[in-house]
Design an enzyme around this catalytic site. Structure first.
Site, PDB file in Angstrom:
ATOM      1  N   ALA A  69       0.829  -1.205   0.000  1.00  0.00           N
ATOM      2  CA  ALA A  69       0.000   0.000   0.000  1.00  0.00           C
ATOM      3  C   ALA A  69       0.864   1.255   0.000  1.00  0.00           C
ATOM      4  O   ALA A  69       1.986   1.271   0.511  1.00  0.00           O
ATOM      5  CB  ALA A  69      -0.915   0.009   1.220  1.00  0.00           C
ATOM      6  N   GLY A  79       0.083  -5.761   0.054  1.00  0.00           N
ATOM      7  CA  GLY A  79      -0.835  -5.859  -1.075  1.00  0.00           C
ATOM      8  C   GLY A  79      -0.183  -6.375  -2.336  1.00  0.00           C
ATOM      9  O   GLY A  79      -0.852  -6.971  -3.185  1.00  0.00           O
ATOM     10  N   GLU A 122      -0.348 -10.012  -1.936  1.00  0.00           N
ATOM     11  CA  GLU A 122      -1.755 -10.413  -2.041  1.00  0.00           C
ATOM     12  C   GLU A 122      -2.211 -10.433  -3.500  1.00  0.00           C
ATOM     13  O   GLU A 122      -3.009 -11.287  -3.886  1.00  0.00           O
ATOM     14  CB  GLU A 122      -2.619  -9.458  -1.217  1.00  0.00           C
ATOM     15  CG  GLU A 122      -2.440  -9.664   0.283  1.00  0.00           C
ATOM     16  CD  GLU A 122      -3.252  -8.702   1.121  1.00  0.00           C
ATOM     17  OE1 GLU A 122      -4.078  -9.162   1.922  1.00  0.00           O
ATOM     18  OE2 GLU A 122      -3.051  -7.477   0.980  1.00  0.00           O
ATOM     19  N   GLU A 145       1.827  -6.596   7.634  1.00  0.00           N
ATOM     20  CA  GLU A 145       0.782  -5.709   8.162  1.00  0.00           C
ATOM     21  C   GLU A 145       0.675  -5.675   9.682  1.00  0.00           C
ATOM     22  O   GLU A 145       0.353  -4.623  10.260  1.00  0.00           O
ATOM     23  CB  GLU A 145      -0.579  -6.094   7.563  1.00  0.00           C
ATOM     24  CG  GLU A 145      -0.783  -5.652   6.129  1.00  0.00           C
ATOM     25  CD  GLU A 145      -0.231  -6.638   5.109  1.00  0.00           C
ATOM     26  OE1 GLU A 145      -0.493  -6.462   3.903  1.00  0.00           O
ATOM     27  OE2 GLU A 145       0.469  -7.597   5.520  1.00  0.00           O
TER      28      GLU A 145
END
Length: 304
Positions: free
Chosen positions: A110, A155, A158, A178
């Site tokens: 992110a 992310g 992911e 995270e």
């Protein structure tokens, strides 16, 4: 034996294959979440390339936001949404590769500087939209390949987990950090990672935020191949070309049978396999395969 056959027969009569990976009760929510950010403005950080000539059918999504190591902000998310949407409507696309043009990074996760300026409700909407976008990527009907060189964190990992296959260079670094930011992976990481590497190992990686290299990722089954640094794209292209030579309908039905079958009871999964096999029977490609075998030549598939 007779009782078992009757049970299977009853299951086949009641089995209804899904037309979407999202339950009907949640499809409105998926559309609403995508609408939070999706618009048709061009993205400066995501581009779509369709390969040509003998590689026609292979498409590449390229990430290019070097100033923040491909961190996912609103512009990149919009670009990913529009690009995946375009690919889903392109009947000529047979294989998708996602790669970075930024050296030594796939995607750093992110954009925390942008995130810092958001309210809690804006963060919630952004993460929900990102999760829905990666779910859309996951259920594309064609095979998808993540090409990982360098960092794939948060992310970024992911997104790679949402692909069917992952190829990395041996200097790649992967992780879900995270919890170190007092949050959890929110774009599918808590669900996809354990399904790929197992629950206990996924818990360790998420609880600790530990980063792993390419060789370890290969040893735990997180990636399909780990190759010398700088060669991940070549290996991914080799695999994409191999897939691109196969019958397009067959490959799509194989993906559907595997992905959807793993989400239901085995008896229903076998019924799904039957339904998917049925989709390949009355195709010109199947007849072409038999003709090519008889004539001792390479088949020429058209996706019909």
């Amino acid at each position: 034996m007779v009782a078992a056959l009757k049970a299977v027969s009853r299951s086949l009569r009641h089995y209804k294959p899904r037309t979407s990976a999202f339950p009907e009760s949640q499809q409105w929510l998926y559309v609403a979440r995508r609408g939070l950010i999706l618009d048709q403005a061009p993205s400066h950080s995501v581009s779509l390339h369709r390969l040509s000539d003998s590689d026609s059918g292979i498409v590449e999504v390229t990430l290019e936001r070097p100033e923040v190591r491909n961190a996912i902000g609103k512009d990149m998310l919009r670009g990913l949404q529009n690009t995946f949407e375009a690919i889903s409507k392109d009947s000529s696309a047979n294989v998708l590769m996602i790669r970075s043009k930024v050296p030594k990074v796939f995607c750093a996760g992110a954009d925390l500087k942008e995130r810092k300026m958001m309210s809690s409700s804006e963060v919630r909407d952004f993460v929900n939209t990102l999760r829905a976008t990666f779910s859309f990527l996951e259920v594309l009907c064609i095979p998808t390949i993540a090409v990982i060189e360098g960092a794939a964190l948060g992310g970024g990992l992911e997104m790679a987990l949402s692909c069917d296959l992952r190829i990395c260079g041996e200097e790649a670094v992967m992780g879900l950090p995270e919890t170190g930011l007092a949050i959890i992976p929110g774009a599918g990481g808590t669900q996809r990672l354990p399904r790929i590497v197992g629950k206990a190992l996924a818990k360790e990686l998420i609880f600790t935020g530990r980063k792993i290299g390419g060789r370890e990722a290969m040893s735990i089954g997180l990636v399909n191949y780990c190759v010398p640094a700088g060669e991940a794209h070549l290996k991914a292209l080799e695999i994409a070309r191999n897939i691109n030579e196969k019958g397009p309908i067959a490959v799509r039905m194989a993906k559907k049978a595997i992905d959807e079958g793993l989400e239901v009871h085995k008896t229903s999964a076998l019924a799904l396999e039957e339904e998917c096999y049925e989709q390949t029977l009355n195709t010109n490609d199947r007849l072409e395969a038999l003709a090519a075998f008889a004539e001792k030549r390479k088949p020429r598939y058209t996706g019909d």
